[in-house]
Design a protein around this motif. Structure first.
Motif, PDB file in Angstrom:
ATOM      1  N   PRO A 177     -58.162  -5.703 -39.505  1.00  0.00           N
ATOM      2  CA  PRO A 177     -57.363  -4.788 -38.685  1.00  0.00           C
ATOM      3  C   PRO A 177     -57.524  -5.098 -37.191  1.00  0.00           C
ATOM      4  N   LEU A 178     -56.483  -4.736 -36.426  1.00  0.00           N
ATOM      5  CA  LEU A 178     -56.514  -4.991 -34.988  1.00  0.00           C
ATOM      6  C   LEU A 178     -57.657  -4.236 -34.310  1.00  0.00           C
ATOM      7  N   ASN A 179     -57.870  -2.977 -34.667  1.00  0.00           N
ATOM      8  CA  ASN A 179     -58.936  -2.193 -34.041  1.00  0.00           C
ATOM      9  C   ASN A 179     -60.309  -2.828 -34.265  1.00  0.00           C
ATOM     10  N   ALA A 180     -60.519  -3.363 -35.485  1.00  0.00           N
ATOM     11  CA  ALA A 180     -61.789  -4.020 -35.777  1.00  0.00           C
ATOM     12  C   ALA A 180     -61.956  -5.283 -34.941  1.00  0.00           C
ATOM     13  N   ALA A 181     -60.865  -6.042 -34.770  1.00  0.00           N
ATOM     14  CA  ALA A 181     -60.910  -7.260 -33.957  1.00  0.00           C
ATOM     15  C   ALA A 181     -61.254  -6.924 -32.503  1.00  0.00           C
ATOM     16  N   ILE A 221     -53.014  -6.977 -28.860  1.00  0.00           N
ATOM     17  CA  ILE A 221     -52.801  -8.433 -28.821  1.00  0.00           C
ATOM     18  C   ILE A 221     -52.999  -8.968 -27.412  1.00  0.00           C
ATOM     19  N   LEU A 222     -52.481  -8.248 -26.420  1.00  0.00           N
ATOM     20  CA  LEU A 222     -52.632  -8.689 -25.028  1.00  0.00           C
ATOM     21  C   LEU A 222     -54.093  -8.688 -24.606  1.00  0.00           C
ATOM     22  N   GLN A 223     -54.859  -7.707 -25.097  1.00  0.00           N
ATOM     23  CA  GLN A 223     -56.289  -7.654 -24.774  1.00  0.00           C
ATOM     24  C   GLN A 223     -57.022  -8.860 -25.374  1.00  0.00           C
ATOM     25  N   LEU A 224     -56.704  -9.202 -26.621  1.00  0.00           N
ATOM     26  CA  LEU A 224     -57.344 -10.356 -27.263  1.00  0.00           C
ATOM     27  C   LEU A 224     -56.912 -11.654 -26.586  1.00  0.00           C
ATOM     28  N   LEU A 225     -55.641 -11.736 -26.205  1.00  0.00           N
ATOM     29  CA  LEU A 225     -55.162 -12.928 -25.490  1.00  0.00           C
ATOM     30  C   LEU A 225     -55.883 -13.084 -24.157  1.00  0.00           C
ATOM     31  N   LYS A 226     -56.078 -11.974 -23.474  1.00  0.00           N
ATOM     32  CA  LYS A 226     -56.746 -11.999 -22.177  1.00  0.00           C
ATOM     33  C   LYS A 226     -58.157 -12.559 -22.294  1.00  0.00           C
ATOM     34  N   ASN A 227     -58.829 -12.271 -23.411  1.00  0.00           N
ATOM     35  CA  ASN A 227     -60.211 -12.719 -23.622  1.00  0.00           C
ATOM     36  C   ASN A 227     -60.297 -14.049 -24.359  1.00  0.00           C
ATOM     37  N   GLY A 228     -59.145 -14.665 -24.643  1.00  0.00           N
ATOM     38  CA  GLY A 228     -59.141 -15.970 -25.315  1.00  0.00           C
ATOM     39  C   GLY A 228     -59.604 -15.925 -26.755  1.00  0.00           C
TER      40      GLY A 228
END
Length: 300
Positions: free
Chosen positions: A164-168, A143-150
């Motif tokens: 799934p999170l891994n796919a995202a 989640i933090l990685q996705l937040l970091k990339n907007g």
């Protein structure tokens, strides 16, 4: 060493002395249910507050948990509310409030994700956030990685269980290049991360991500693309095709209507058929059809 929980005691607190620390919007239907339940059976769980002193030296309280219950009491005209009073610092109160909202996971997706982001901004790492919220470390890291990339669209899809999170994370790592994104989809499919409905949902998210951007606009208008001669031609061609399709649909509908009208004329010319209709109480027609079957416009 594990940190001991703060001591607390139950008190009746004046509502006008309570300030909301971490306010969030609420679903109207859910709030109405809270009000109804409190009105019918009373408050089952007290709110949580921490004491403070205002600039004039008067006692006040910061709300840590229970904004819905507090607002429900206000709407019912109450002046006091049962509260567990805990003595904690401003930072701990803020973290307790965020952790409570995230752990319950009943708020809007973006609010919960923003809560994780606030914990990160307060200096907490993935392990500490996972401990405070009850979430898995790998989930928090993703989640933090996705937040970091907007990647708000991907975040929402993950939180709602659509992909799934891994796919995202795989899709996010592909950036905005269509070829790389398709390669990421293929990789996710072959590894078993995306199958069936998850694959369908992923394609939908990717399409929205491509056309509307990675973030969810909240009151901010999107940038209007520059108008060029080629874009005008494409727009004109699309509009022409759209109008041609509308004409075809209208002609088809008119042909079917003419067929129905002509068929009704032949059937109603048969006395046996009309007698049968009268016997069943079906001798009238809708005005729109009757005006075409009978030139005089009769509906009987």
């Amino acid at each position: 060493m594990k940190k001991e929980p703060p001591s607390s005691n139950l008190q009746m607190i004046p509502i006008d002395k309570i300030e909301v620390l971490n306010s969030r919007d609420r679903n109207g239907k859910v709030f109405a249910e809270i009000v109804g339940n409190i009105k019918d059976i009373g408050l089952k769980k007290p709110i949580t507050v921490t004491p403070r002193t205002d600039a004039d030296g008067n006692e006040k309280f910061m709300l840590i948990c229970g904004e819905g219950r507090l607002n429900a009491f206000k709407s019912l005209g109450e002046t006091t509310i049962p509260a567990m009073v805990v003595d904690v610092s401003d930072e701990d109160a803020f973290i307790m409030s965020l952790a409570e909202n995230i752990a319950r996971r009943q708020g809007r997706t973006l609010e919960l994700l923003a809560g994780i982001e606030k914990l990160r901004d307060q200096g907490y790492d993935k392990k500490a956030i996972a401990l405070k919220t009850g979430l898995g470390e790998d989930y928090v890291y993703g989640i933090l990685q996705l937040l970091k990339n907007g990647e708000e669209r991907l975040l929402i899809a993950v939180e709602k269980g659509r992909i799934p999170l891994n796919a995202a994370l795989t899709i996010a790592g592909a950036g905005s290049n269509d070829k790389d994104i398709q390669a990421a989809l293929q990789e996710a499919y072959e590894s078993g991360q995306l199958r069936g409905n998850h694959l369908i949902q992923a394609r939908k998210v990717i399409e929205k991500r491509r056309s509307l951007g990675r973030t969810i606009a909240r009151g901010t208008p999107r940038k209007v693309p520059d108008v060029t001669s080629s874009s005008l031609v494409r727009t004109y061609q699309k509009e022409v095709e759209r109008q041609k399709l509308m004409v075809k649909k209208a002609e088809f509908a008119q042909q079917r209507l003419l067929f129905v009208v002509e068929a009704m004329r032949h059937l109603l010319a048969d006395e046996n058929f009309t007698n049968l209709l009268r016997a069943e109480g079906l001798e009238t027609l809708p005005k729109h059809i009757a005006e075409r079957v009978w030139p005089g416009g009769s509906t009987t």
